[in-house]
Design a protein around this motif. Structure first.
Motif, mmCIF file in Angstrom:
data_model
loop_
_atom_site.group_PDB
_atom_site.id
_atom_site.type_symbol
_atom_site.label_atom_id
_atom_site.label_comp_id
_atom_site.label_asym_id
_atom_site.label_seq_id
_atom_site.Cartn_x
_atom_site.Cartn_y
_atom_site.Cartn_z
ATOM 1 N N GLY A 111 0.819 -1.215 0.000
ATOM 2 C CA GLY A 111 0.000 0.000 0.000
ATOM 3 C C GLY A 111 0.846 1.255 0.000
ATOM 4 O O GLY A 111 0.446 2.301 0.534
ATOM 5 N N TYR A 112 2.036 1.164 -0.619
ATOM 6 C CA TYR A 112 2.943 2.318 -0.631
ATOM 7 C C TYR A 112 2.437 3.393 -1.583
ATOM 8 O O TYR A 112 2.020 3.104 -2.707
ATOM 9 C CB TYR A 112 4.341 1.864 -1.057
ATOM 10 N N GLN A 113 2.463 4.645 -1.116
ATOM 11 C CA GLN A 113 2.104 5.798 -1.941
ATOM 12 C C GLN A 113 3.284 6.757 -1.980
ATOM 13 O O GLN A 113 3.670 7.301 -0.943
ATOM 14 C CB GLN A 113 0.880 6.517 -1.379
ATOM 15 N N PRO A 114 3.876 6.976 -3.150
ATOM 16 C CA PRO A 114 5.044 7.873 -3.242
ATOM 17 C C PRO A 114 4.688 9.273 -2.774
ATOM 18 O O PRO A 114 3.645 9.820 -3.142
ATOM 19 C CB PRO A 114 5.389 7.865 -4.735
ATOM 20 N N SER A 115 5.526 9.840 -1.929
ATOM 21 C CA SER A 115 5.296 11.215 -1.480
ATOM 22 C C SER A 115 5.742 12.195 -2.551
ATOM 23 O O SER A 115 6.523 11.855 -3.445
ATOM 24 C CB SER A 115 6.082 11.500 -0.193
ATOM 25 N N SER A 116 5.250 13.429 -2.456
ATOM 26 C CA SER A 116 5.654 14.462 -3.404
ATOM 27 C C SER A 116 7.142 14.749 -3.296
ATOM 28 O O SER A 116 7.795 15.060 -4.286
ATOM 29 C CB SER A 116 4.850 15.746 -3.156
ATOM 30 N N VAL A 117 7.697 14.610 -2.089
ATOM 31 C CA VAL A 117 9.131 14.840 -1.914
ATOM 32 C C VAL A 117 9.938 13.766 -2.646
ATOM 33 O O VAL A 117 10.916 14.051 -3.340
ATOM 34 C CB VAL A 117 9.500 14.859 -0.417
ATOM 35 N N ALA A 118 9.493 12.493 -2.528
ATOM 36 C CA ALA A 118 10.215 11.420 -3.208
ATOM 37 C C ALA A 118 10.153 11.597 -4.713
ATOM 38 O O ALA A 118 11.144 11.399 -5.413
ATOM 39 C CB ALA A 118 9.607 10.070 -2.804
ATOM 40 N N ARG A 119 8.977 11.961 -5.220
ATOM 41 C CA ARG A 119 8.858 12.191 -6.661
ATOM 42 C C ARG A 119 9.753 13.340 -7.097
ATOM 43 O O ARG A 119 10.347 13.322 -8.172
ATOM 44 C CB ARG A 119 7.398 12.486 -7.023
ATOM 45 N N ALA A 120 9.833 14.370 -6.270
ATOM 46 C CA ALA A 120 10.643 15.531 -6.622
ATOM 47 C C ALA A 120 12.127 15.154 -6.703
ATOM 48 O O ALA A 120 12.847 15.578 -7.602
ATOM 49 C CB ALA A 120 10.443 16.646 -5.601
ATOM 50 N N LEU A 121 12.602 14.328 -5.728
ATOM 51 C CA LEU A 121 14.002 13.923 -5.734
ATOM 52 C C LEU A 121 14.327 13.103 -6.973
ATOM 53 O O LEU A 121 15.417 13.199 -7.536
ATOM 54 C CB LEU A 121 14.309 13.105 -4.474
ATOM 55 N N ALA A 122 13.366 12.291 -7.409
ATOM 56 C CA ALA A 122 13.613 11.432 -8.564
ATOM 57 C C ALA A 122 13.512 12.194 -9.870
ATOM 58 O O ALA A 122 14.245 11.943 -10.812
ATOM 59 C CB ALA A 122 12.627 10.267 -8.556
ATOM 60 N N SER A 123 12.574 13.114 -9.958
ATOM 61 C CA SER A 123 12.313 13.778 -11.237
ATOM 62 C C SER A 123 12.912 15.176 -11.333
ATOM 63 O O SER A 123 12.860 15.801 -12.378
ATOM 64 C CB SER A 123 10.797 13.907 -11.446
ATOM 65 N N ARG A 124 13.463 15.660 -10.219
ATOM 66 C CA ARG A 124 13.987 17.016 -10.134
ATOM 67 C C ARG A 124 12.881 18.057 -10.349
ATOM 68 O O ARG A 124 13.137 19.177 -10.746
ATOM 69 C CB ARG A 124 15.132 17.234 -11.136
ATOM 70 N N GLN A 125 11.651 17.663 -10.090
ATOM 71 C CA GLN A 125 10.529 18.589 -10.093
ATOM 72 C C GLN A 125 9.828 18.490 -8.750
ATOM 73 O O GLN A 125 9.732 17.416 -8.156
ATOM 74 C CB GLN A 125 9.535 18.268 -11.214
ATOM 75 N N SER A 126 9.337 19.609 -8.252
ATOM 76 C CA SER A 126 8.662 19.623 -6.956
ATOM 77 C C SER A 126 7.192 19.293 -7.062
ATOM 78 O O SER A 126 6.537 19.046 -6.064
ATOM 79 C CB SER A 126 8.803 21.008 -6.315
ATOM 80 N N ARG A 127 6.666 19.284 -8.302
ATOM 81 C CA ARG A 127 5.228 19.109 -8.537
ATOM 82 C C ARG A 127 4.428 20.099 -7.696
ATOM 83 O O ARG A 127 3.428 19.769 -7.089
ATOM 84 C CB ARG A 127 4.781 17.667 -8.270
ATOM 85 N N SER A 128 4.923 21.316 -7.672
ATOM 86 C CA SER A 128 4.223 22.382 -6.961
ATOM 87 C C SER A 128 4.240 23.654 -7.803
ATOM 88 O O SER A 128 5.168 23.870 -8.590
ATOM 89 C CB SER A 128 4.853 22.654 -5.594
ATOM 90 N N VAL A 129 3.204 24.446 -7.625
ATOM 91 C CA VAL A 129 3.063 25.711 -8.341
ATOM 92 C C VAL A 129 2.965 26.824 -7.308
ATOM 93 O O VAL A 129 2.205 26.720 -6.332
ATOM 94 C CB VAL A 129 1.795 25.710 -9.224
ATOM 95 N N GLY A 130 3.737 27.875 -7.505
ATOM 96 C CA GLY A 130 3.645 29.036 -6.631
ATOM 97 C C GLY A 130 2.606 30.016 -7.157
ATOM 98 O O GLY A 130 2.556 30.269 -8.361
ATOM 99 N N VAL A 131 1.778 30.526 -6.264
ATOM 100 C CA VAL A 131 0.762 31.509 -6.654
ATOM 101 C C VAL A 131 0.961 32.767 -5.819
ATOM 102 O O VAL A 131 0.915 32.720 -4.588
ATOM 103 C CB VAL A 131 -0.673 30.979 -6.452
ATOM 104 N N ILE A 132 1.197 33.873 -6.494
ATOM 105 C CA ILE A 132 1.232 35.176 -5.826
ATOM 106 C C ILE A 132 -0.105 35.849 -6.079
ATOM 107 O O ILE A 132 -0.520 36.018 -7.229
ATOM 108 C CB ILE A 132 2.389 36.034 -6.363
ATOM 109 N N VAL A 133 -0.810 36.209 -5.013
ATOM 110 C CA VAL A 133 -2.156 36.753 -5.151
ATOM 111 C C VAL A 133 -2.248 38.109 -4.457
ATOM 112 O O VAL A 133 -1.866 38.261 -3.307
ATOM 113 C CB VAL A 133 -3.220 35.771 -4.596
ATOM 114 N N ASP A 134 -2.735 39.083 -5.203
ATOM 115 C CA ASP A 134 -2.991 40.420 -4.667
ATOM 116 C C ASP A 134 -4.470 40.520 -4.306
ATOM 117 O O ASP A 134 -5.330 39.970 -5.004
ATOM 118 C CB ASP A 134 -2.625 41.469 -5.721
#
Length: 360
Positions: A54-77
């Protein structure tokens, strides 16, 4: 052994999978990320162990493997206002659907320095891309002048920045829908309560409204407000309205205050004056009378903005200017029983939203 024993009490890790499968954790990582240089029998074995544990890869593990954080930054005014707030929520919902996270930074009137601080803060999180919700001219100029080294999308109706990737509701189209509706009902003396004209959406609505009135040979009458119910109330309670048959408010909050103010003078809606808002906020259908308004599809904006971000990350072609069409929701504030609009144009058929049925 200690690592394996602890896995029965905690969520299994990539190391638990590696121990059970008898391979290295790097092999597990390559299987998770779809690398092709893995024997098919090894891939099938590792995937079977992943399912068993029942292992679910964490976003951190995916990021280390793919060199992507799978995150988007949003600046909101102006995150406390209806449009920016709902745009942010829509982007967050769209991101979750595809396994991305959102890191948000709210400016709260911090100016150019706030933009730079926000970019630095989000960059420190290693975001793969940025999305800017910049509803005011000042925040837009600060965004366009900031150094950005990741793909960037602006969520806003920005017509004069052809080099930017922008996704937004077509505000001009929304104002055109209101003009068609009110003039079609027979109204000729219409007052527009505009939002602050340093807001890009308010300016787009006002510009389109003015053009629609001129095209029809009607006077363009405008009062510039501040988005608040208090401003709408002051207009309804005190502004001369003897020759006004309809009011188009640039957001539902001003329309709400307007209805209150008109009631203090005994001016009936829609019998004496028709009222239209903009946003279709959840409470607009519960006002007395229920408010005719323009509905903005923020979910469509969020999905389109996120897709543009993902396309930019992957190097796929991105449409530079994407617009989502709003729709007019007709309720009793313009076509109620015995309304002035019906007397002015009794033969015109309109599709009216049905009243809410009681759930009791």
């Amino acid at each position: 052994m200690a690592r394996h024993a602890s896995s029965s009490r905690a969520r299994p890790s990539i190391y638990d999978v590696a121990v059970r499968a008898g391979v290295s954790h790097m092999t597990v990582s390559r299987v998770i990320n779809g690398h092709t240089n893995i024997k098919e029998s090894t891939r099938e074995h590792v995937l079977r162990v992943i399912e068993e544990l029942g292992y679910q890869p964490s976003s951190v593990a995916r990021a280390l493997a793919s060199r992507q954080s799978r995150s988007v930054g949003v600046i909101v005014d102006a995150a406390d206002h209806y449009g920016p707030k709902n745009t942010l929520l829509a982007i967050e919902r769209a991101a979750r659907e595809v396994g991305y996270t959102v890191a948000a930074f709210s400016l709260n009137g911090l100016g150019d320095g706030g933009i730079r601080d926000g970019i630095a803060d989000l960059s420190s999180h290693g975001v793969d891309a940025m999305c800017m919700i910049a509803p005011r001219t000042s925040s837009l100029l600060a965004v366009t002048g900031a150094p950005l080294d990741v793909p960037t999308v602006v969520a806003g109706d920005v017509d004069d920045r052809p080099s930017m990737i922008t996704v937004a509701v077509d505000q001009g189209h929304g104002a055109s829908l209101v003009a068609e509706h009110l003039v079609g009902l027979g109204h000729r003396s219409i007052l527009h309560l505009a939002g602050p004209l340093d807001w890009i959406d308010a300016r787009a609505r006002e510009r389109s409204w003015r053009a629609e009135m001129q095209r029809r040979g009607l006077e363009s009458r405008t009062l510039v407000g501040d988005w608040s119910s208090d401003f709408g109330y002051e207009v309804g309670a005190r502004h001369p309205l003897d020759d006004v048959s309809a009011v188009f408010a640039s957001n539902d909050q001003m329309a709400l205050g307007l209805l209150h103010g008109l009631s203090t003078r005994g001016i009936r809606v829609p019998d004496d004056i028709a009222v239209v808002g903009y946003d279709d906020a959840p409470e607009s259908r519960h006002l007395l009378p229920p408010l005719t308004t323009v509905r903005q599809d923020f979910d469509a904006v969020g999905k389109a903005a996120l897709q543009a971000v993902l396309d930019a990350i992957e190097g796929r072609p991105v449409q530079a200017r994407q617009r989502v069409l709003p729709e007019l929701v007709v309720r009793a504030s313009t076509v109620g029983s015995g309304s002035q609009a019906q007397r002015l144009a009794p033969a015109r058929a309109l599709e009216v939203e049905a009243p809410l049925e009681s759930a009791i």
